[in-house]
Design a protein around this motif. Structure first.
Motif, mmCIF file in Angstrom:
data_model
loop_
_atom_site.group_PDB
_atom_site.id
_atom_site.type_symbol
_atom_site.label_atom_id
_atom_site.label_comp_id
_atom_site.label_asym_id
_atom_site.label_seq_id
_atom_site.Cartn_x
_atom_site.Cartn_y
_atom_site.Cartn_z
ATOM 1 N N TYR A 169 -14.904 57.917 -6.361
ATOM 2 C CA TYR A 169 -16.089 57.514 -7.128
ATOM 3 C C TYR A 169 -17.342 58.326 -6.821
ATOM 4 N N CYS A 170 -17.241 59.384 -6.035
ATOM 5 C CA CYS A 170 -18.433 60.163 -5.684
ATOM 6 C C CYS A 170 -19.098 60.803 -6.891
ATOM 7 N N VAL A 171 -18.352 61.004 -7.982
ATOM 8 C CA VAL A 171 -18.924 61.661 -9.160
ATOM 9 C C VAL A 171 -19.712 60.704 -10.048
ATOM 10 N N GLN A 172 -19.592 59.405 -9.810
ATOM 11 C CA GLN A 172 -20.199 58.443 -10.742
ATOM 12 C C GLN A 172 -21.719 58.609 -10.876
ATOM 13 N N PRO A 173 -22.472 58.774 -9.774
ATOM 14 C CA PRO A 173 -23.915 58.988 -9.943
ATOM 15 C C PRO A 173 -24.257 60.391 -10.438
ATOM 16 N N LEU A 174 -23.263 61.278 -10.473
ATOM 17 C CA LEU A 174 -23.496 62.661 -10.880
ATOM 18 C C LEU A 174 -23.257 62.907 -12.365
ATOM 19 N N PRO B 285 -22.354 62.499 -22.693
ATOM 20 C CA PRO B 285 -22.092 61.481 -21.668
ATOM 21 C C PRO B 285 -20.639 61.011 -21.644
ATOM 22 N N SER B 286 -20.040 60.820 -22.810
ATOM 23 C CA SER B 286 -18.644 60.372 -22.842
ATOM 24 C C SER B 286 -17.712 61.422 -22.251
ATOM 25 N N ALA B 287 -18.063 62.707 -22.409
ATOM 26 C CA ALA B 287 -17.248 63.778 -21.825
ATOM 27 C C ALA B 287 -17.432 63.842 -20.313
ATOM 28 N N SER B 288 -18.665 63.625 -19.849
ATOM 29 C CA SER B 288 -18.909 63.677 -18.403
ATOM 30 C C SER B 288 -18.152 62.578 -17.675
ATOM 31 N N ALA B 289 -17.912 61.449 -18.355
ATOM 32 C CA ALA B 289 -17.169 60.338 -17.742
ATOM 33 C C ALA B 289 -15.739 60.729 -17.410
ATOM 34 N N LEU B 290 -15.248 61.837 -17.993
ATOM 35 C CA LEU B 290 -13.894 62.312 -17.689
ATOM 36 C C LEU B 290 -13.757 62.730 -16.226
ATOM 37 N N ALA B 291 -14.866 63.076 -15.580
ATOM 38 C CA ALA B 291 -14.818 63.453 -14.169
ATOM 39 C C ALA B 291 -14.287 62.307 -13.318
ATOM 40 N N ASN C 141 -20.662 53.228 -14.704
ATOM 41 C CA ASN C 141 -20.655 54.525 -15.384
ATOM 42 C C ASN C 141 -21.921 54.744 -16.204
ATOM 43 N N TYR C 142 -22.328 53.717 -16.933
ATOM 44 C CA TYR C 142 -23.384 53.917 -17.925
ATOM 45 C C TYR C 142 -24.739 53.371 -17.525
ATOM 46 N N VAL C 143 -24.791 52.650 -16.408
ATOM 47 C CA VAL C 143 -26.110 52.235 -15.919
ATOM 48 C C VAL C 143 -26.860 53.451 -15.392
ATOM 49 N N THR C 144 -26.132 54.482 -14.945
ATOM 50 C CA THR C 144 -26.800 55.702 -14.493
ATOM 51 C C THR C 144 -27.527 56.382 -15.652
ATOM 52 N N PHE C 145 -26.908 56.382 -16.828
ATOM 53 C CA PHE C 145 -27.561 56.960 -18.006
ATOM 54 C C PHE C 145 -28.743 56.093 -18.449
ATOM 55 N N ARG C 146 -28.584 54.781 -18.350
ATOM 56 C CA ARG C 146 -29.664 53.880 -18.740
ATOM 57 C C ARG C 146 -30.896 54.105 -17.868
ATOM 58 N N PHE C 147 -30.689 54.255 -16.556
ATOM 59 C CA PHE C 147 -31.806 54.404 -15.640
ATOM 60 C C PHE C 147 -32.436 55.802 -15.670
ATOM 61 N N SER C 148 -31.667 56.799 -16.093
ATOM 62 C CA SER C 148 -32.223 58.157 -16.136
ATOM 63 C C SER C 148 -33.017 58.425 -17.416
ATOM 64 N N SER C 149 -32.915 57.505 -18.372
ATOM 65 C CA SER C 149 -33.622 57.670 -19.650
ATOM 66 C C SER C 149 -34.784 56.681 -19.751
ATOM 67 N N ALA C 150 -35.506 56.714 -20.888
ATOM 68 C CA ALA C 150 -36.647 55.820 -21.100
ATOM 69 C C ALA C 150 -36.166 54.370 -21.140
ATOM 70 N N PRO C 151 -36.968 53.416 -20.657
ATOM 71 C CA PRO C 151 -38.320 53.593 -20.118
ATOM 72 C C PRO C 151 -38.370 53.781 -18.604
ATOM 73 N N TYR C 152 -37.224 53.970 -17.957
ATOM 74 C CA TYR C 152 -37.182 53.970 -16.492
ATOM 75 C C TYR C 152 -37.397 55.356 -15.894
ATOM 76 N N HIS C 153 -36.666 56.355 -16.394
ATOM 77 C CA HIS C 153 -36.786 57.741 -15.918
ATOM 78 C C HIS C 153 -36.691 57.826 -14.387
ATOM 79 N N LEU C 154 -35.691 57.175 -13.822
ATOM 80 C CA LEU C 154 -35.514 57.211 -12.374
ATOM 81 C C LEU C 154 -34.946 58.552 -11.936
ATOM 82 N N SER C 155 -35.292 58.949 -10.716
ATOM 83 C CA SER C 155 -34.772 60.196 -10.156
ATOM 84 C C SER C 155 -33.336 59.988 -9.683
ATOM 85 N N GLN C 156 -32.674 61.096 -9.322
ATOM 86 C CA GLN C 156 -31.302 61.016 -8.842
ATOM 87 C C GLN C 156 -31.204 60.174 -7.578
ATOM 88 N N THR C 157 -32.178 60.314 -6.689
ATOM 89 C CA THR C 157 -32.187 59.513 -5.456
ATOM 90 C C THR C 157 -32.377 58.036 -5.762
#
Length: 401
Positions: A35-40, A52-58, A242-258
């Motif tokens: 699962y190390c790739v999930q936040p990536l 995003p759907s293609a990246s989930a293949l990792a 899988n998809y909460v990472t995309f939710r948090f990286s986009s508006a209105p949150y724009h969270l950093s990778q850390t």
């Protein structure tokens, strides 16, 4: 045919602590690598210019190959032995994670992740079989809970570590570092795990034997229901993360990778809850604990509908707690319900378990792209309700007592 004397390891023996720590290392290494790739996933979308759907293949390719490799590993472990096969799987997977780190393109990374999943198939089912064969029945839930706690810790640190190192260096460096750590975990595992005493080794592969063993387990409606529960629980869990990472990286949150990676600290609740669940199940029975785990998942998923970052993170923590409670109870039931060929029974459970991760985790990307987070929540609620219905039917036949 070599037959060992029957001598189960119990909590009063020195081997019990060594086995527990070895299994913790095993769970940590295998699940951190899976699962190390999930936040990536957002990083992959930008680095390789993919959807995003293609990246989930990792992740989905890894768990997909893992699901079918588990079937083969349970058969090979009958010939090669449980302990040696688990060590080789851990060590090779660590090397493959390093290869992923230096992959020049997306195709190479996916290929390496697929092979890594195939190699890691030698861990989960064999570990469950080893526990069922070598640990005293009265300590079974406790030991399985410790192994599941290791998987929770690995899943957490793999994800959190990936995020922190990626923020400082890059995703390539973070994957290489994790691979090196897991190589050392493999060495510690082989040093600590006691030799099998209740394992009957076969001198040659027998296809008919393995096919018959799997078929007999699939004829057991009690086991099939547990398998379906495993499929549903991991579908919910992987889809959410899988998809909460995309939710948090986009508006209105724009969270950093850390900041996104710190969300995976919620796995600490899984570390504690899986161990506690095992102890409680030994006292009050597995049925109520399994129900409680899925109800927690349902409540947590509903919390994530909120726009508040606090309530979303709280919901994720609740889902994580419920998931690991359910997983520890369901997986311990497999070893108890299967009277013979426990490795084959465990491999079928994990086949269904990882198919949920691979199939639903990947296909739900289309729901995310079209319906957003509301679509993900609706899907997960339906899956949890279906699981509760399955549990209700098993209750009538007292499957989980």
């Amino acid at each position: 045919m070599k037959v060992h004397a029957v001598l189960a390891i119990n909590s009063g023996m020195s081997e019990f602590k060594k086995a527990g720590f070895a299994l913790f290392l095993l769970g940590f290494a295998s699940f951190s690598l899976i699962y190390c790739v999930q936040p990536l996933l957002p990083e992959f979308t930008s680095s390789f210019h993919i959807a995003p759907s293609a990246s989930a293949l990792a992740l989905s390719m890894t768990t997909g190959f893992l699901a079918f490799s588990i079937m083969l590993s349970s058969a090979f472990s009958q010939v090669l032995g449980r302990r040696g096969l688990m060590f080789c799987s851990m060590f090779l997977a660590g090397l493959l994670n390093i290869i992923c780190a230096i992959s020049p393109n997306w195709q190479m990374l996916i290929f390496s992740r697929s092979i890594e999943g195939f190699v890691l198939g030698g861990v989960p089912a064999v570990a469950m079989a080893w526990i069922a064969e070598e640990i005293n029945p009265k300590d079974l839930s406790r030991t399985m809970g410790l192994y599941i706690a290791g998987t929770a810790f690995g899943g957490m640190m793999g994800r959190v570590g990936m995020g922190l190192l990626t923020e400082i260096f890059s995703w390539r460096v973070s994957m290489a570092v994790l691979g090196l750590i897991c190589l050392f975990c493999a060495l510690g595992f082989i040093k600590l795990l006691p030799d099998s005493k209740n394992f009957t080794q076969r001198k040659a592969m027998s296809l008919s034997f393995h096919l018959n063993a799997w078929l007999e387990h699939l004829k057991n409606i009690q086991l099939v229901r547990i398998y379906s529960i495993g499929f549903l629980m991991t579908s919910v869990f992987v889809t959410l993360f899988n998809y909460v990472t995309f939710r948090f990286s986009s508006a209105p949150y724009h969270l950093s990778q850390t900041q996104i990676s710190l969300i995976f600290l919620s796995y600490s609740f899984g570390i504690v809850s899986s161990s506690i669940a095992g102890n409680l199940a030994d006292r009050i029975g597995r049925k109520p604990i399994l129900y409680f785990g899925f109800i927690l998942m349902l409540v947590g998923v509903c919390f994530t509908l909120s726009k508040s970052l606090f309530y979303i993170v709280l919901g994720i923590a609740i889902v994580t707690t419920g998931f690991f409670i359910s997983h520890s109870i369901a997986s311990s039931n497999v070893g108890e319900l299967a009277r013979e060929n426990k490795g084959h029974a465990a491999s079928l459970y994990l086949l269904f378990y990882y198919l949920g991760s691979s199939i639903v985790g990947s296909m739900s990307g289309l729901i995310w792209q079209k319906q957003g987070w509301d679509g993900i929540v609706i899907l997960n609620v339906c899956l949890i309700i279906l699981a509760l219905i399955v549990i209700a039917f098993t209750q009538r036949e007292r499957v989980l007592d």
